[in-house]
Scaffold this motif. Structure first.
Motif, PDB file in Angstrom:
ATOM      1  N   VAL A  22      38.488  42.638  49.284  1.00  0.00           N
ATOM      2  CA  VAL A  22      38.396  42.242  47.875  1.00  0.00           C
ATOM      3  C   VAL A  22      38.440  43.496  46.990  1.00  0.00           C
ATOM      4  N   ALA A  25      42.000  44.912  47.065  1.00  0.00           N
ATOM      5  CA  ALA A  25      42.968  44.082  46.347  1.00  0.00           C
ATOM      6  C   ALA A  25      42.749  44.172  44.840  1.00  0.00           C
ATOM      7  N   LEU A  28      43.963  47.463  43.527  1.00  0.00           N
ATOM      8  CA  LEU A  28      45.423  47.502  43.416  1.00  0.00           C
ATOM      9  C   LEU A  28      45.888  46.734  42.178  1.00  0.00           C
ATOM     10  N   PRO A 112      38.064  32.812  43.672  1.00  0.00           N
ATOM     11  CA  PRO A 112      39.088  33.826  43.372  1.00  0.00           C
ATOM     12  C   PRO A 112      39.500  33.705  41.907  1.00  0.00           C
TER      13      PRO A 112
ATOM     14  N   HIS B 236      31.782  30.657  50.866  1.00  0.00           N
ATOM     15  CA  HIS B 236      31.782  32.053  50.447  1.00  0.00           C
ATOM     16  C   HIS B 236      32.667  32.867  51.386  1.00  0.00           C
ATOM     17  N   ASN B 239      36.144  32.216  50.640  1.00  0.00           N
ATOM     18  CA  ASN B 239      36.499  32.670  49.304  1.00  0.00           C
ATOM     19  C   ASN B 239      36.890  34.148  49.293  1.00  0.00           C
ATOM     20  N   GLN B 240      36.284  34.901  50.188  1.00  0.00           N
ATOM     21  CA  GLN B 240      36.565  36.340  50.217  1.00  0.00           C
ATOM     22  C   GLN B 240      38.041  36.621  50.503  1.00  0.00           C
ATOM     23  N   THR B 243      40.254  35.338  47.646  1.00  0.00           N
ATOM     24  CA  THR B 243      40.217  36.218  46.482  1.00  0.00           C
ATOM     25  C   THR B 243      41.110  37.428  46.709  1.00  0.00           C
ATOM     26  N   ALA B 244      40.964  38.003  47.893  1.00  0.00           N
ATOM     27  CA  ALA B 244      41.758  39.181  48.206  1.00  0.00           C
ATOM     28  C   ALA B 244      43.249  38.843  48.171  1.00  0.00           C
ATOM     29  N   SER B 247      44.485  38.350  44.618  1.00  0.00           N
ATOM     30  CA  SER B 247      44.576  39.615  43.894  1.00  0.00           C
ATOM     31  C   SER B 247      45.735  40.464  44.410  1.00  0.00           C
ATOM     32  N   TYR B 248      45.924  40.490  45.727  1.00  0.00           N
ATOM     33  CA  TYR B 248      47.042  41.258  46.284  1.00  0.00           C
ATOM     34  C   TYR B 248      48.360  40.731  45.738  1.00  0.00           C
ATOM     35  N   GLN B 250      48.942  38.912  43.036  1.00  0.00           N
ATOM     36  CA  GLN B 250      49.081  39.168  41.598  1.00  0.00           C
ATOM     37  C   GLN B 250      49.505  40.621  41.375  1.00  0.00           C
ATOM     38  N   ALA B 267      50.635  46.155  50.352  1.00  0.00           N
ATOM     39  CA  ALA B 267      49.874  45.097  49.680  1.00  0.00           C
ATOM     40  C   ALA B 267      50.167  43.744  50.323  1.00  0.00           C
ATOM     41  N   SER B 270      48.445  43.522  53.639  1.00  0.00           N
ATOM     42  CA  SER B 270      47.014  43.240  53.472  1.00  0.00           C
ATOM     43  C   SER B 270      46.803  41.766  53.170  1.00  0.00           C
ATOM     44  N   GLN B 274      44.674  38.952  55.379  1.00  0.00           N
ATOM     45  CA  GLN B 274      43.600  38.150  54.813  1.00  0.00           C
ATOM     46  C   GLN B 274      43.857  36.651  55.010  1.00  0.00           C
TER      47      GLN B 274
END
Lengths: 209, 456
Positions: A22, A25, A28, A112, B236, B239-240, B243-244, B247-248, B250, B267, B270, B274
């Motif tokens: 997290v 990411a 980044l 997220p 949870h 969710n980790q 989320t990762a 975000s990667y 995006q 990226a 990764s 995940q």
């Protein structure tokens, strides 16, 4: 009035999350939006490395091994560090959000998250940080200028702010009208005030009186 | 007279002597004195007396012998009667015995086939007397049986005599029946015979199966509850990586827009990792809650512990519990249903976490999971879970394994009770250490899987 920000550094987004992926990411994503980001794997690691003079905002995971996000918020508050905090969490935990907001958190977002949302929130937080730093810088400047006034000038300034006329001030202090005029001009000059209203604003802002 | 000198002593001799005297000429006779005749008469009289006495004695002896004979005959009658009663009793016992009793000679031919055997196998006694006992065995054993007897007669080595064990029998209709069989050997004269006592285990097996099925059902429900209780932690956990990933991806879009393609690949890698991790969490959870039949397989207990820890890591983190593993390597496999043992582990882990969750936030919350092997009557694996929680009060220890015993407002109180049932059906033991110095210590053992268990 000439006010300058003390710190011209580019603000940094500090990310504190014990989940490596997290953190990575998010870093980044934030960097891809053109902002410097720094990740910390624990609250302690952040406390050790953080310099309060550096502008920025804090993306803080609520639940972490060891010191939790709320604990870190509390510690920063006790140290008078006013960095804006955006809490990130996997749980929409009402009790925690209430505690976080009471502690002065800027924001609270759930994982997220959508990139626009988080980047907007970061932008807001950074603006707030800049504003607050600017405000603090301005107050510091006022206080520094106030320090330079002589005791008599400070007396005159207090009376001027209290809306006393030069004549009244002369009578209260037992000095001549002309002397009051001279003191008053020096107060305005040393404080960098353009007008009486400006001087009053400065006094209120810095809580001199 | 020559005869006078050698007087006959026996009555026959005396008689012969008297006859000889009488055959003498009258002149000779006349020469006999009165004394001689008197003496002869006296002797004869005495002899007669002796003879009479002897006859009497013989008659006495005869009647005594006769009496003895009569007594012996009576005795024989009594013994015969007793024997017949005994035989009837034995017949009654053999026939009314709940267990099947079958005796065979050393060729495997059946001499006895009692009523219970008739009931178990569906053959009548008449059908079976004189037939070979292998008829009562399903094919793979049938052909081997005479060989087994011969081997035993030669070597004295047997896999069954003196030790009862479970075998399969074959009914008249061809169906297979589970049996408990014990065999003893006896000799009649010079013939060696074998007696087998068989008990029909069909009912017992059905009961065991039903019990097992009930436990399966119950443990499944309990697993669902457990996962329900852990849902927030699992959410949870999921969710980790989500989320990762978000975000990667995006970030990737922004990197594409900005043309910085060199950062794109790491990226994306990764993000992929995940996504696989999230899939793994779901797989783990689904495997845990799936409704399934018990499947026993050799399993490494350490791997099972890692799997269970993977499911409750988020719960540990939420409650600031530090999880420590002290796993002995290498450990022999245990033959278990992995999902059920994982359930036991999760129950115990959650139990500890909940016990520690009520402690002050600055308290040391530690859970240690330890594995090792211990020597007993056979090698076993022992797993210990020791926490730094408030521990158990003496009176609690007696109750915690009872169903519906709970100290928690949300709990069902089935966790520990089911855990103990699960461990016991695996031939292990689950207990709590009453003397743990601080916190609570739960232990369970499981027998190791070995090849000898699968043998015939």
């Amino acid at each position: 009035m000439a006010r300058t920000t003390v710190n011209e550094q580019k603000p940094t987004v500090f990310i504190v999350d014990d989940e490596c992926a997290v953190r990575d990411a998010l870093g980044l994503l934030i960097e891809s939006a053109g902002l410097p980001a720094e990740g910390f794997k624990s609250a302690c690691a952040f406390l050790e490395a953080y310099d309060p003079d550096r502008p920025g905002c804090l993306l803080l995971d609520v639940r972490m091994k060891g010191m939790s996000g709320l604990d870190l918020q509390e510690t920063l508050r006790k140290k008078n560090v006013a960095i804006p905090i955006i809490f990130i969490t996997g749980h929409g935990d009402v009790a925690i959000s209430v505690r976080a907001f009471r502690g002065g958190a800027v924001d609270f977002i759930e994982k997220p998250f959508d990139d626009h949302t988080i980047l907007n929130r970061i932008e807001e937080a950074l603006a707030r940080d800049a504003q607050s730093r600017e405000k603090h810088a301005a107050i510091d400047q006022i206080l520094r200028r106030y320090e330079r006034l002589t005791p008599r000038e400070r007396e005159v300034m207090k009376l001027v702010i209290g809306s006393r006329s030069n004549k009244q001030i002369a009578k209260i202090l037992g000095i001549s009208h002309r002397t009051v005029d001279a003191h008053r001009a020096r107060v305005m000059e040393k404080m960098g005030a353009d007008s009486l209203a400006d001087l009053i604003a400065m006094a209120l802002e810095s809580e001199i009186v | 007279m020559t005869q006078d000198k050698s007087k006959p002593t026996q009555p026959e001799d005396l008689l012969r002597h008297a006859e000889a005297l009488l055959r003498q000429s009258p002149t000779d006779l006349a020469r006999l004195s009165v004394e001689d005749v008197q003496s002869l008469i006296d002797e004869l009289r005495a002899d007669r007396l002796k003879l009479e006495q002897r006859i009497e004695a013989q008659a006495d002896e005869l009647s005594s012998t006769n009496r003895k004979l009569n007594e012996a005959i009576d005795q024989i009658h009594r013994v015969k009667q007793a024997l017949s009663i005994r035989e009837k009793k034995l017949d009654a016992i053999v026939d009314s015995a709940v267990d099947g009793i079958i005796t065979i000679d050393e060729n495997g031919q059946i001499n006895t086939f009692n009523a219970a055997s008739e009931k178990i196998f569906g053959y009548s006694e008449e059908e079976m007397l004189g037939r070979n006992v292998s008829l009562l065995m399903p094919p793979p054993h049938r052909d081997r049986h005479n060989g087994c007897i011969n081997r035993y007669l030669k070597t004295g080595k047997s896999t069954i005599i003196g030790v009862g064990r479970e075998v399969e029998g074959r009914r008249k209709d061809g169906s297979v029946v589970p049996l408990q069989l014990s065999v003893t050997e006896f000799t009649i004269g010079r013939d060696r015979c074998f007696a087998g006592i068989v008990r029909d285990l069909t009912e017992q097996k059905r009961n065991e199966r039903e019990k097992r099925a009930r436990l399966d059902e119950l443990s499944h429900v309990s697993r669902l509850c457990l996962v329900g209780e852990m849902a927030s932690g699992l959410a949870h956990e999921l969710n980790q990586p989500l989320t990762a990933i978000a975000s990667y991806l995006q970030a990737c879009q922004r990197l594409i827009d900005a043309g910085s393609l060199e950062k794109l690949k790491p990226a994306l890698n990764s993000a992929e990792r995940q996504a696989l991790l999230a899939g793994e969490i779901i797989r783990r959870m689904r495997a845990f809650v799936s409704k399934r039949r018990t499947t026993m397989a050799p399993t490494n207990i350490n791997a099972l512990i890692q799997e269970a820890v993977g499911l409750c890591e988020a719960n540990c983190r939420q409650n600031s519990v530090r999880l420590e593993l002290k796993l002995a390597e290498p450990l022999p496999d245990v033959c278990v249903d992995s999902v059920q043992i994982e359930q036991v582990l999760l129950n115990l882990i959650r139990n500890s976490i909940e016990a520690m969750a009520e402690m002050p936030t600055d308290a040391n919350r530690r859970l240690l999971i330890e594995t090792g092997s211990c020597e007993g009557s056979r090698v076993q694996i022992q797993v210990t879970l020791k926490d730094s929680g408030p521990g158990l009060a003496g009176d609690q220890i007696d109750h915690i394994f009872k169903p519906f015993h709970t100290t928690k407002p949300k709990g069902m109180g089935m966790g520990l009770s089911i855990s103990r049932s699960i461990i016991e059906t695996h031939n292990g033991r689950l207990w709590v250490d009453p003397d743990a110095p601080d916190g609570a210590a739960f232990h369970f053992t499981l027998p190791i899987a070995d090849g000898s268990d699968n043998g015939e």
